[in-house]
Design an enzyme around this catalytic site. Sequence first.
Site, short mmCIF file in Angstrom:
data_model
loop_
_atom_site.label_atom_id
_atom_site.label_comp_id
_atom_site.label_asym_id
_atom_site.label_seq_id
_atom_site.Cartn_x
_atom_site.Cartn_y
_atom_site.Cartn_z
N GLN A 1 11.54 74.34 13.45
CA GLN A 1 11.39 72.91 13.71
C GLN A 1 12.15 72.53 14.97
O GLN A 1 13.34 72.80 15.11
CB GLN A 1 11.89 72.05 12.55
CG GLN A 1 11.54 70.57 12.80
CD GLN A 1 12.05 69.64 11.73
OE1 GLN A 1 13.25 69.48 11.57
NE2 GLN A 1 11.14 68.99 11.01
N GLY B 1 9.06 64.23 0.09
CA GLY B 1 9.89 63.09 -0.28
C GLY B 1 9.95 62.84 -1.78
O GLY B 1 8.92 62.53 -2.40
N PRO C 1 12.56 71.38 6.02
CA PRO C 1 13.67 71.59 6.95
C PRO C 1 14.75 70.55 6.69
O PRO C 1 14.47 69.36 6.62
CB PRO C 1 13.02 71.39 8.32
CG PRO C 1 11.84 70.51 8.07
CD PRO C 1 11.35 70.87 6.69
N MET C 2 16.00 71.00 6.53
CA MET C 2 17.10 70.08 6.23
C MET C 2 18.32 70.46 7.05
O MET C 2 18.81 71.60 6.96
CB MET C 2 17.42 70.12 4.73
CG MET C 2 16.30 69.60 3.85
SD MET C 2 16.67 69.76 2.07
CE MET C 2 16.42 71.53 1.84
N LYS D 1 6.06 66.77 11.44
CA LYS D 1 6.62 66.17 10.22
C LYS D 1 7.11 64.78 10.57
O LYS D 1 7.93 64.61 11.48
CB LYS D 1 7.76 67.02 9.66
CG LYS D 1 8.28 66.53 8.30
CD LYS D 1 9.26 67.54 7.71
CE LYS D 1 9.68 67.11 6.31
NZ LYS D 1 10.54 65.91 6.32
N CYS E 1 13.40 62.52 11.46
CA CYS E 1 14.84 62.49 11.22
C CYS E 1 15.45 61.19 11.75
O CYS E 1 15.24 60.84 12.91
CB CYS E 1 15.51 63.69 11.88
SG CYS E 1 17.29 63.75 11.61
#
Length: 339
Positions: free
Chosen positions: A66, A208, A13-14, A135, A96
């Site tokens: 998310q 990552g 998710p970005m 996450k 985040c």
Amino acid sequence: MLKYQAPMIAVAPMMDWTDRHCRYFHRGLTKHALLYTEMVTAEAVLRGDRARLLAFDEAEHPVALQLGGSDPARLAAAARVGEEAGYDEINLNVGCPSDRVRSGAFGACLMRTPDLVAESVAAMKAAVGIPVTVKCRIGVDEQDPEEALDRLADGTFAAGADALWVHARKAWLEGLSPKQNRTVPPLDYGRVRRLKARLPGRFVGLNGGLVDLEAAAAELPAVDGVMVGRAAYREPWRLAAVDRLFFGAARDADPFAAAERMIAYAERVLAEGGRMAPVVRPMIGLFHGCEGARRWRQILTVEGARAGAGPDVIRAALAAVASSREGLDSGAPRVDRAA
């Protein structure tokens, strides 16, 4: 129902990247990878325009929502809305580091309050019948990653979480910008591997710095799953090999077919009052390294942004790279840095 079993590969998710257009496009390159929405706050789900915030195409499955937040009851209510909307999984953002997230006391800040994370997971698990996952980072600021990650993981799994995806970097909430936090803190894959070794019966995934699928595959079976982020977005052609490398497909997906699939999709988006620019944005890196890639990017970015732009933008861009077919190997672009 989505089942968490190794090996699994996901597209991370970005924020501002993995919107519904991006996810639909990515699904044309891989049938099996798990896709994630951008982070949506629980409050936005409960108070905002759900039709807009939670919209997705049925073709996107499996797709996870998310959520961001720190109130267990509100997260549970938002998770229930997500399940009713048809999502296959609910994921809690505990990684985040953005300014917005910090001011809201959630995201990576929650690494400091693992008991609250566990309480939130338990509330969401009680509210829905689909998987609930987390996450996270390996720690924040001055935390010791050994202690911080173990405590978060133990509480999360005790609360019933189906999986823990770990971005193998610390988040520095003091001293680094959100952009710097994506690359500056050193990667520590060993820390995630040690967590998995300590919890053999739990699903632990790694995120990552995985620059390509080969790097991702190399981390299996030390972990149960791998999650690729910016590499999938900036060079989406890499996703064409996912189903062959991880799920036994006979060949890679065809990037040309994935692009052609977006023509009909664009027609639907425009009919709903949408614009071409967001539709073509995730497609820009599809032919990276191929003959005609520069022209492909130019047409999508310039012509796609013009007022009144339509699906012919994609057709024109495809025509510009059609001659590169002989430069493709099993459906994936031949990488030629001189292109």
